[in-house]
Design an enzyme around this catalytic site. Structure first.
Site, PDB file in Angstrom:
ATOM      1  CE1 TYR A  77      -0.872   7.423 -29.041  1.00  0.00           C
ATOM      2  CE2 TYR A  77      -2.707   5.947 -29.544  1.00  0.00           C
ATOM      3  CZ  TYR A  77      -2.187   7.023 -28.839  1.00  0.00           C
ATOM      4  OH  TYR A  77      -2.972   7.670 -27.924  1.00  0.00           O
ATOM      5  CG  PHE A 129      -0.875   1.720   0.186  1.00  0.00           C
ATOM      6  CD1 PHE A 129       0.230   1.611   1.015  1.00  0.00           C
ATOM      7  CD2 PHE A 129      -0.719   2.366  -1.035  1.00  0.00           C
ATOM      8  CE1 PHE A 129       1.463   2.131   0.635  1.00  0.00           C
ATOM      9  CE2 PHE A 129       0.508   2.887  -1.416  1.00  0.00           C
ATOM     10  CZ  PHE A 129       1.606   2.771  -0.578  1.00  0.00           C
ATOM     11  CB  THR A 130      -0.813   6.571   1.159  1.00  0.00           C
ATOM     12  OG1 THR A 130       0.105   5.891   0.312  1.00  0.00           O
ATOM     13  CG2 THR A 130      -0.283   6.572   2.578  1.00  0.00           C
ATOM     14  CG  ASP A 220      -2.383  -3.356  -3.794  1.00  0.00           C
ATOM     15  OD1 ASP A 220      -1.511  -3.782  -4.590  1.00  0.00           O
ATOM     16  OD2 ASP A 220      -2.317  -2.244  -3.249  1.00  0.00           O
ATOM     17  CE  LYS A 263       5.407  -0.396  -4.783  1.00  0.00           C
ATOM     18  NZ  LYS A 263       4.784   0.725  -5.519  1.00  0.00           N
ATOM     19  NE  ARG A 387       4.760   5.033   4.611  1.00  0.00           N
ATOM     20  CZ  ARG A 387       4.074   5.343   3.497  1.00  0.00           C
ATOM     21  NH1 ARG A 387       3.700   4.409   2.661  1.00  0.00           N
ATOM     22  NH2 ARG A 387       3.755   6.578   3.225  1.00  0.00           N
ATOM     23  CG  PHE A 454       3.339  10.581   2.844  1.00  0.00           C
ATOM     24  CD1 PHE A 454       1.959  10.415   2.855  1.00  0.00           C
ATOM     25  CD2 PHE A 454       4.067  10.011   1.824  1.00  0.00           C
ATOM     26  CE1 PHE A 454       1.326   9.690   1.859  1.00  0.00           C
ATOM     27  CE2 PHE A 454       3.443   9.290   0.818  1.00  0.00           C
ATOM     28  CZ  PHE A 454       2.063   9.133   0.835  1.00  0.00           C
TER      29      PHE A 454
HETATM   30  C1  P70 Z   1       6.003   2.254  -1.738  1.00  0.00           C
HETATM   31  C2  P70 Z   1       5.301   2.521  -3.062  1.00  0.00           C
HETATM   32  C3  P70 Z   1       3.117   1.888  -3.868  1.00  0.00           C
HETATM   33  C4  P70 Z   1       1.915   1.076  -3.769  1.00  0.00           C
HETATM   34  C5  P70 Z   1       1.815   0.052  -2.796  1.00  0.00           C
HETATM   35  C6  P70 Z   1       0.639  -0.700  -2.700  1.00  0.00           C
HETATM   36  C7  P70 Z   1       0.476  -1.778  -1.684  1.00  0.00           C
HETATM   37  C8  P70 Z   1      -0.301   0.522  -4.473  1.00  0.00           C
HETATM   38  C9  P70 Z   1       0.843   1.303  -4.610  1.00  0.00           C
HETATM   39  C10 P70 Z   1       0.852   2.394  -5.651  1.00  0.00           C
HETATM   40  C11 P70 Z   1       5.337   3.979  -3.479  1.00  0.00           C
HETATM   41  C12 P70 Z   1       4.648   4.862  -2.498  1.00  0.00           C
HETATM   42  C13 P70 Z   1       3.326   5.198  -2.673  1.00  0.00           C
HETATM   43  C14 P70 Z   1       2.683   5.992  -1.733  1.00  0.00           C
HETATM   44  C15 P70 Z   1       3.379   6.383  -0.610  1.00  0.00           C
HETATM   45  C16 P70 Z   1       4.708   6.085  -0.450  1.00  0.00           C
HETATM   46  C17 P70 Z   1       5.338   5.324  -1.390  1.00  0.00           C
HETATM   47  N1  P70 Z   1       3.995   1.941  -2.972  1.00  0.00           N
HETATM   48  N2  P70 Z   1      -0.379  -0.439  -3.537  1.00  0.00           N
HETATM   49  O1  P70 Z   1       7.104   2.786  -1.572  1.00  0.00           O
HETATM   50  O2  P70 Z   1       1.664   2.031  -6.682  1.00  0.00           O
HETATM   51  O3  P70 Z   1       3.540   3.704  -6.634  1.00  0.00           O
HETATM   52  O4  P70 Z   1       3.128   2.258  -8.639  1.00  0.00           O
HETATM   53  O5  P70 Z   1       1.574   4.086  -8.082  1.00  0.00           O
HETATM   54  O6  P70 Z   1       2.820  -0.213  -1.956  1.00  0.00           O
HETATM   55  O7  P70 Z   1       5.481   1.507  -0.908  1.00  0.00           O
HETATM   56  P1  P70 Z   1       2.522   3.080  -7.555  1.00  0.00           P
END
Ligand code: P70
Length: 468
Positions: A77, A129-130, A220, A263, A387, A454
């Protein structure tokens, strides 16, 4: 085609030791599957998909060494030896002082946002970013896009379309005051802009401006090694640097970073936050216990942290990064040669098809990029991701759709998973959908979740006589 004519090709620096069978279901089955999924590729079952280009996140193939690392999991742990290996890898490759593990990227986004954004503050960045923006908003911040204008133009071939427009940033500082800027949210190879890089020169100039006003820069770093490849390839003075050397130099100009290790780091789950300030670290390390797990595992198993630590070292291998980016470019170049409109130059992790240009007859509120993802799935079982307007969501103040300049369908390539023959099949399918583009009419949204719509929204096809 003649792609190989007159050149010396690159090849992947690995050979395949284990395979996972995949299979294309029939056209009728695909039709049923996408209807059942509400015309949203996120809602398909993976067995219904042939070549899965939904995302490059958590979908990479681990190496034999990473799998061996899985067997070395120390599942204590507290104080797992795998955490210290991970901490050491982040410190030595990225150069930050303090490391907090998280289950994935958004866990780290949550921590940094809560730790440093106060309600009413602004967070300028190189395109939203979303998940990042949502966490910034949930912490009371307002994201402000300060990316260069070139980034919003798909056919513009600027080599560093991820760069920050320093005049836009200066204008924001003048307007709201430096003390109301929480930090600059800087992303390597900007995802929503098509995987476009930031140059070292831009970062240095940004650092200078931020230092003048006492503003921090948090990175990021999710796809930062791909950004380093573009610096090595395109920026004066970096041709003889290694990816690892460029990465270290880049990060040294920032104050910390959050990371989705799903990634670059070639693992199926994992992430971290790393910073140089002790006070931010103390707060994040305390908060991680509430949301993720103890500060020496942050939601990961010991074995996950071991695979991740090994993945970090593999991710900066020059041959690996080159073959990864070149595979994406191979797919993109085939499509460019065939006249398919896409985001140029081809980015690091994905080919982004320009649905706006492909479907000029479909207005943006009938979801051209979502439509393209549906048509591609129907044609060949290839799964992609919208997107565009669906991803952009609604303005929290007005409640209206946000209408982004870019309306793209993303073909994200998992690392070390598919071959060149898979890329050929994908390109041929995109071409077939492109040739048949006039028959597509768009979609209407019939179910809209409140957050990150989405992922779970449902659609229906537009019927020409009913919907006009
Ligand atoms: C994708 C994934 C994640 C992501 C990223 C960047 C530039 C942070 C994160 C978050 C998964 C995804 C996320 C949201 C919408 C669609 C798809 N991207 N910064 O496919 O990381 O997923 O590990 O929490 O691209 O691009 P995590």
């Amino acid at each position: 085609m003649g792609q190989q004519l007159g050149r010396r090709s690159w090849a992947e620096p690995w050979k395949i030791k284990m395979v996972e069978p995949i299979h294309m279901i029939s056209r009728e089955e695909r039709q049923k599957a996408i209807e059942k999924a509400g015309f949203n590729t996120f809602l398909l079952r993976s067995e219904e998909v042939y070549i899965d280009l939904l995302t490059d996140s958590g979908t990479s193939a681990m190496s034999d060494r990473q799998w061996a690392g899985i067997m070395l999991g120390d599942e204590s742990y507290a104080g797992s030896r795998n955490f210290y290996h991970l901490e050491e890898a982040v410190q030595s490759y990225y150069g930050y002082k303090y490391v907090v593990p998280t289950h994935q990227g958004r866990g780290a986004e949550h921590l940094i946002s809560q730790a440093v954004i106060k309600p009413g503050m602004f967070v300028p960045g190189n395109m939203y970013f979303t998940t990042t923006r949502l966490h910034q908003e949930l912490a009371g911040g307002t994201f402000v896009d300060v990316i260069i204008d070139d980034a919003h133009e798909p056919s513009n071939t600027h080599p560093f379309k991820g760069n920050i427009d320093l005049d836009k940033l200066q204008a924001l500082i003048d307007k709201v005051g430096a003390d109301r800027i929480a930090y600059v949210s800087l992303a390597g190879t900007v995802n929503m802009a098509g995987g476009q890089p930031v140059s070292m020169a831009n970062l240095r100039a940004l650092r200078e401006l931020c230092d003048k006003h006492g503003i921090r820069i948090y990175l990021d770093a999710t796809r930062m090694v791909e950004n380093c490849f573009f610096i090595q390839e395109r920026e004066d003075g970096y041709a003889d640097y290694s990816i690892a050397g460029i990465l270290k130099e880049f990060c040294s100009n920032t104050d910390g970073a959050w990371m989705s290790s799903k990634k670059d780091h070639l693992v199926n789950i994992g992430g971290w936050l790393a910073v140089n300030q002790e006070d931010v670290f103390d707060l994040a390390r305390n908060m991680v216990i509430i949301y993720e797990g103890l500060h020496t595992y942050g939601g990961m198993a010991g074995r996950d942290m071991e695979a991740l630590a090994i993945g970090i070292a593999e991710s900066v291998n020059d041959e690996h990064v080159r073959s990864r980016v070149e595979q994406v470019r191979y797919l993109g170049q085939l499509l460019i040669d065939w006249g398919v409109p896409l985001m140029c130059p081809v980015g690091g992790h994905a080919v982004f098809l320009d649905a706006k240009q492909m479907y000029p007859h479909i207005p943006q509120n009938k979801f051209p990029a979502q439509t393209l993802a549906v048509e591609l799935y129907l044609d060949s079982g290839v799964r992609s991701m919208e997107r565009g307007i669906v991803s952009a969501g609604r303005d929290p103040d007005t409640g209206d759709h946000r209408y982004p300049a870019l309306e793209l369908t993303r073909l994200a390539i998992p690392r070390r998973v598919y071959t060149q023959a898979h890329m050929d099949v994908v390109a041929e399918s995109v071409k077939a959908v492109f040739d048949n583009r006039e028959s597509s009419l768009g979609l209407k949204m019939v179910r809209e979740p409140q957050y990150l719509r989405f992922f779970q929204a449902r659609f229906e096809r537009i019927q020409p006589d009913v919907d006009g």
